[in-house]
Write a protein that holds these residues in place. Sequence first.
Motif, PDB file in Angstrom:
ATOM      1  N   HIS A 138       0.922  -1.184  -0.156  1.00 41.92           N
ATOM      2  CA  HIS A 138       0.160   0.110   0.011  1.00 41.92           C
ATOM      3  C   HIS A 138       0.755   1.414  -0.107  1.00 41.92           C
ATOM      4  O   HIS A 138       0.293   2.199  -0.307  1.00 41.92           O
ATOM      5  CB  HIS A 138      -0.853   0.206   1.321  1.00 41.92           C
ATOM      6  N   PHE A 139       1.994   1.159   0.413  1.00 39.96           N
ATOM      7  CA  PHE A 139       2.848   2.375   0.615  1.00 39.96           C
ATOM      8  C   PHE A 139       3.555   2.867  -0.790  1.00 39.96           C
ATOM      9  O   PHE A 139       3.895   1.971  -1.541  1.00 39.96           O
ATOM     10  CB  PHE A 139       4.083   2.405   1.589  1.00 39.96           C
ATOM     11  N   TYR A 140       3.659   4.023  -0.868  1.00 35.38           N
ATOM     12  CA  TYR A 140       4.457   4.859  -2.119  1.00 35.38           C
ATOM     13  C   TYR A 140       4.127   4.201  -3.470  1.00 35.38           C
ATOM     14  O   TYR A 140       5.068   3.690  -4.371  1.00 35.38           O
ATOM     15  CB  TYR A 140       5.852   4.395  -1.951  1.00 35.38           C
ATOM     16  N   PRO A 141       2.724   4.245  -3.759  1.00 37.23           N
ATOM     17  CA  PRO A 141       2.710   3.552  -5.111  1.00 37.23           C
ATOM     18  C   PRO A 141       2.970   4.174  -6.509  1.00 37.23           C
ATOM     19  O   PRO A 141       3.477   3.531  -7.192  1.00 37.23           O
ATOM     20  CB  PRO A 141       0.848   3.602  -5.465  1.00 37.23           C
ATOM     21  N   GLU A 142       3.108   5.557  -6.271  1.00 39.62           N
ATOM     22  CA  GLU A 142       3.803   6.380  -7.188  1.00 39.62           C
ATOM     23  C   GLU A 142       5.280   6.514  -7.203  1.00 39.62           C
ATOM     24  O   GLU A 142       5.876   6.811  -8.434  1.00 39.62           O
ATOM     25  CB  GLU A 142       3.252   7.859  -7.220  1.00 39.62           C
ATOM     26  N   ALA A 143       5.768   6.279  -6.245  1.00 39.13           N
ATOM     27  CA  ALA A 143       7.423   6.431  -6.012  1.00 39.13           C
ATOM     28  C   ALA A 143       8.149   5.177  -6.134  1.00 39.13           C
ATOM     29  O   ALA A 143       9.253   5.022  -6.239  1.00 39.13           O
ATOM     30  CB  ALA A 143       7.813   7.248  -4.881  1.00 39.13           C
ATOM     31  N   ARG A 144       7.276   3.906  -5.884  1.00 40.12           N
ATOM     32  CA  ARG A 144       8.251   2.801  -5.310  1.00 40.12           C
ATOM     33  C   ARG A 144       9.038   2.113  -6.590  1.00 40.12           C
ATOM     34  O   ARG A 144       9.930   1.500  -6.282  1.00 40.12           O
ATOM     35  CB  ARG A 144       7.072   1.598  -5.063  1.00 40.12           C
ATOM     36  N   GLN A 145       8.848   2.456  -7.950  1.00 39.49           N
ATOM     37  CA  GLN A 145       9.332   2.114  -9.070  1.00 39.49           C
ATOM     38  C   GLN A 145      10.913   2.642  -8.734  1.00 39.49           C
ATOM     39  O   GLN A 145      12.002   2.014  -9.317  1.00 39.49           O
ATOM     40  CB  GLN A 145       8.935   2.567 -10.325  1.00 39.49           C
ATOM     41  N   ASP A 146      11.105   3.789  -8.033  1.00 36.37           N
ATOM     42  CA  ASP A 146      12.278   4.449  -7.870  1.00 36.37           C
ATOM     43  C   ASP A 146      12.878   4.161  -6.456  1.00 36.37           C
ATOM     44  O   ASP A 146      13.878   4.820  -6.180  1.00 36.37           O
ATOM     45  CB  ASP A 146      12.362   5.938  -8.223  1.00 36.37           C
ATOM     46  N   LEU A 147      12.267   3.538  -5.802  1.00 38.81           N
ATOM     47  CA  LEU A 147      12.688   3.196  -4.435  1.00 38.81           C
ATOM     48  C   LEU A 147      12.924   1.809  -4.076  1.00 38.81           C
ATOM     49  O   LEU A 147      12.312   0.896  -4.744  1.00 38.81           O
ATOM     50  CB  LEU A 147      11.673   3.565  -3.421  1.00 38.81           C
ATOM     51  N   LEU A 148      14.191   1.703  -3.262  1.00 41.01           N
ATOM     52  CA  LEU A 148      14.292   0.122  -2.882  1.00 41.01           C
ATOM     53  C   LEU A 148      13.372  -0.048  -1.640  1.00 41.01           C
ATOM     54  O   LEU A 148      13.316   1.025  -0.883  1.00 41.01           O
ATOM     55  CB  LEU A 148      15.906  -0.047  -2.604  1.00 41.01           C
ATOM     56  N   LEU A 149      12.815  -1.262  -1.138  1.00 44.05           N
ATOM     57  CA  LEU A 149      12.182  -1.583  -0.017  1.00 44.05           C
ATOM     58  C   LEU A 149      13.360  -2.101   0.819  1.00 44.05           C
ATOM     59  O   LEU A 149      13.959  -3.297   0.498  1.00 44.05           O
ATOM     60  CB  LEU A 149      11.067  -2.386  -0.365  1.00 44.05           C
ATOM     61  N   VAL A 150      13.847  -1.499   1.992  1.00 41.38           N
ATOM     62  CA  VAL A 150      14.777  -1.930   2.613  1.00 41.38           C
ATOM     63  C   VAL A 150      14.048  -2.551   4.175  1.00 41.38           C
ATOM     64  O   VAL A 150      13.354  -1.689   4.736  1.00 41.38           O
ATOM     65  CB  VAL A 150      15.859  -0.974   3.223  1.00 41.38           C
ATOM     66  N   LEU A 151      14.152  -3.725   4.343  1.00 40.50           N
ATOM     67  CA  LEU A 151      13.800  -4.474   5.495  1.00 40.50           C
ATOM     68  C   LEU A 151      14.807  -4.039   6.844  1.00 40.50           C
ATOM     69  O   LEU A 151      15.951  -4.362   6.560  1.00 40.50           O
ATOM     70  CB  LEU A 151      13.397  -5.830   5.473  1.00 40.50           C
ATOM     71  N   ASP A 152      14.292  -3.531   7.720  1.00 40.90           N
ATOM     72  CA  ASP A 152      15.139  -3.188   8.920  1.00 40.90           C
ATOM     73  C   ASP A 152      14.989  -4.175  10.059  1.00 40.90           C
ATOM     74  O   ASP A 152      14.554  -5.537   9.797  1.00 40.90           O
ATOM     75  CB  ASP A 152      14.605  -1.850   9.561  1.00 40.90           C
ATOM     76  N   ASP A 153      15.575  -3.984  11.165  1.00 41.23           N
ATOM     77  CA  ASP A 153      15.843  -5.083  12.207  1.00 41.23           C
ATOM     78  C   ASP A 153      14.416  -5.553  12.473  1.00 41.23           C
ATOM     79  O   ASP A 153      13.542  -4.568  12.859  1.00 41.23           O
ATOM     80  CB  ASP A 153      16.351  -4.188  13.269  1.00 41.23           C
ATOM     81  N   THR A 154      13.958  -6.670  12.693  1.00 40.84           N
ATOM     82  CA  THR A 154      15.067  -7.733  12.361  1.00 40.84           C
ATOM     83  C   THR A 154      14.240  -8.861  11.598  1.00 40.84           C
ATOM     84  O   THR A 154      13.334  -9.573  11.857  1.00 40.84           O
ATOM     85  CB  THR A 154      15.270  -8.548  13.718  1.00 40.84           C
ATOM     86  N   TRP A 155      14.766  -8.922  10.323  1.00 41.72           N
ATOM     87  CA  TRP A 155      14.192  -9.811   9.331  1.00 41.72           C
ATOM     88  C   TRP A 155      14.839 -11.249   9.284  1.00 41.72           C
ATOM     89  O   TRP A 155      14.462 -12.192   8.729  1.00 41.72           O
ATOM     90  CB  TRP A 155      14.107  -9.301   7.924  1.00 41.72           C
ATOM     91  N   PHE A 156      16.095 -11.208   9.970  1.00 43.48           N
ATOM     92  CA  PHE A 156      16.771 -12.652   9.847  1.00 43.48           C
ATOM     93  C   PHE A 156      16.842 -13.264  11.344  1.00 43.48           C
ATOM     94  O   PHE A 156      16.384 -12.783  12.327  1.00 43.48           O
ATOM     95  CB  PHE A 156      18.389 -12.262   9.359  1.00 43.48           C
ATOM     96  N   ILE A 157      17.200 -14.508  11.256  1.00 46.95           N
ATOM     97  CA  ILE A 157      17.435 -15.216  12.435  1.00 46.95           C
ATOM     98  C   ILE A 157      18.915 -14.607  12.955  1.00 46.95           C
ATOM     99  O   ILE A 157      20.117 -14.410  12.337  1.00 46.95           O
ATOM    100  CB  ILE A 157      17.665 -16.656  12.229  1.00 46.95           C
ATOM    101  N   LYS A 158      18.933 -14.326  14.091  1.00 40.09           N
ATOM    102  CA  LYS A 158      20.389 -13.690  14.778  1.00 40.09           C
ATOM    103  C   LYS A 158      21.178 -14.492  14.652  1.00 40.09           C
ATOM    104  O   LYS A 158      21.362 -15.834  15.026  1.00 40.09           O
ATOM    105  CB  LYS A 158      19.843 -13.386  16.269  1.00 40.09           C
ATOM    106  N   PRO A 159      22.474 -13.974  13.908  1.00 41.32           N
ATOM    107  CA  PRO A 159      23.532 -14.886  13.556  1.00 41.32           C
ATOM    108  C   PRO A 159      24.403 -15.468  14.668  1.00 41.32           C
ATOM    109  O   PRO A 159      24.412 -14.541  15.495  1.00 41.32           O
ATOM    110  CB  PRO A 159      24.238 -14.058  12.656  1.00 41.32           C
TER     111      PRO A 159
END
Length: 690
Positions: free
Chosen positions: A77-98
């Motif tokens: 839903h966010f940034y429908p007009e801008a998203r082609q020019d934006l990366l979507l960066v997943l912040d803390d914490t998308w991963f299993i803590k290494p």
Amino acid sequence: SNAINMAAAVILLTQLVLGGNNFIPNKPTGPILSYWTTWYVQNYPAMQPIGSNCMGDEQLFANTPSKGCSGCGWAQHFYPEARQDLLLVLDDTWFIKPSSFTNQWEIDPVKFPAESNQSATNEQVLSWSQSLHNLVERVEGMGWGGLGLWHHSVQMGSKPDNLAQFTTLGQTGVQHVKVDGTDMDGEVTAIARLTTNGSLRVEHKRSPGAPVNGDYHGEGRCYLPYIEQLGSLLTVTDVLRTDDIVCQMSVPTCLDRFAQTLAYADVMNLTTNVTNAIGVIAPQDEAYMAAGLSGAIAGMRHPLPQLVGDTRLNGNRNLSQRMNEITRAVKWFRIAPSTGIDGYPKGEGVLYVDSHILTDNKTLTKEDTWFSGLWNTQAHQGAPATTTRGLPTTPVVVPADSRYPNVAPFVVASQHPNGALAVAALGRTLDEYNGWIMPRANITLFATKPVNVPVTNATTIGLFGAFESVTIVFQNGNLPQGGSVYMQDLAGDIAIDVTEEVGICSNGGALYIPGLVIDSVNNKTDLSDPGVVVVVTMETQRHANTNTINSVVCPAIPSAPNPPPRGPNSPNPPPGPSPSPGPPIQPQELNGTWTQMSNLKPKIDIIVTNGGGDVTIIGHHAGKWDNGTGVILNNEIDARCSGPDHFMAHEIGTVSRTTQDNKPGLVIQWQNAGENGSPLAWADWVKDQK
């Protein structure tokens, strides 16, 4: 009148002739360096769970809001007009803590079951690389420019392991790694370049230890050691983020870091030290600052309604209702892509940072910031009044807003290496006006000559913010005889012929644009300030270059200021960031009892040893950590502490002077060094007064 006459604007718009042109390219023209990251919305007060636990398939991809996740579906839903020019960066914490180098990129299958092929009946998950590749495809399938990943501590292994890890990471399609506070020598950037041929780009940041600059009770300027650190990082990264900030003071905080880092890099003749690294500065969410100085956007604003108690998005600027600013800035980057320190030639006439400083001020509370040192105090932040790249001299800025007498905006401007001009007027935050204001001014910008920009094949100008007027003066050339002037909202797709609403002055040597014309073209679907592209073409021959066109009278054009002198001891760049207030801090002054400014207010004893170079730390924490050691060097303390259950923490703190109850004191402002323990930095330590 300085106030916008909306009725007149409507009449003006109906008189304009639609040109039918769209001067914005239909896709990005270079690597995508700007992004939106999830951290602010993860910490939105209405989210349940909140913070690092607020991450996964439901939060990103939900079509229908659920209980506790009423604002979810961010990627959807966010940034429908801008998203082609934006990366979507997943912040803390998308991963299993290494727990080791080899599993540091392992996506959490509980949070991302769809991408990992995990279900109640299938516990056999896919490999981390296949899971990440599935996530990349899902994000790009929704129209985003790509996927980026936050990682607080990218642990390095042996060289063969490093090469194998990043080769595989690049093959997943991930485009951006947001390294948060570590890798000061750029090892991650170098490995990413070596293994992915530039498809995987790396971002770095360095916090001054507080979300504001310098002595925030005084002039609020960056200290020189911090600028030196930013300058060093800029040489080994693709994107340098100006972290951390207080939302309501973001403009001067980010601008001083941006401008002074550019000035330091220019004076020291810095270039990127990693092959093909880009070295672009991203001033957080300040989209128009990035557009005006050819930076990038490290966006965090989101469109969910602003709530009391949100320490990340607050104040009367209402960033949550200024989403079009992001769209306009990234569409401008299609015309004038973000430019790093190697993109402009070094030397005379390239960078001018004003020695005149504008200082904002705002009384803040615990509702406005997590940083307790700013609660119930007036914070000051200063930044150069004007900053320019690629222009022959500084602009002339004359305040012209009766609502805010004699108050000027911050002004930033640039001429891109491809010839495109950009100027941005940035708002102010002042207690006397109850916070954020956008004061209008008459701005005269001096350029060398008109240049046909490749993507438009015409003289092209980006204007960002609210203006009384803008005049572009060309010192060594004229606009085309008989050309037409078009203006287009960068968030729209139709250019409007405004030739008869502007002034082509001095026989084509200048272009005068009233602010009302800019306002009239602005598609006002939210609170965003205008952002337009102006294009001067040879499409028709019906307009002569004169000093008046129809009823538009050209103003008296001021003389160009003499270019400020350059060099490390000249006023431009500024003589240097402000020194630490008070006399230098001696290591022995750290001896004594300190209070950590967290909820429990625990006590800590610091004992300085070894002639002042080392410290022993004794903590009185409730079961968290109880002892540690550290090293002091140049007002910075590097501390490692341990506690029960194998708890370990590594923090780096900046020691500075402060005032408490009208008595001089010391404060240590910490940032997590990214090794073990909680990813959160300790709260400030304040030395107890005698």
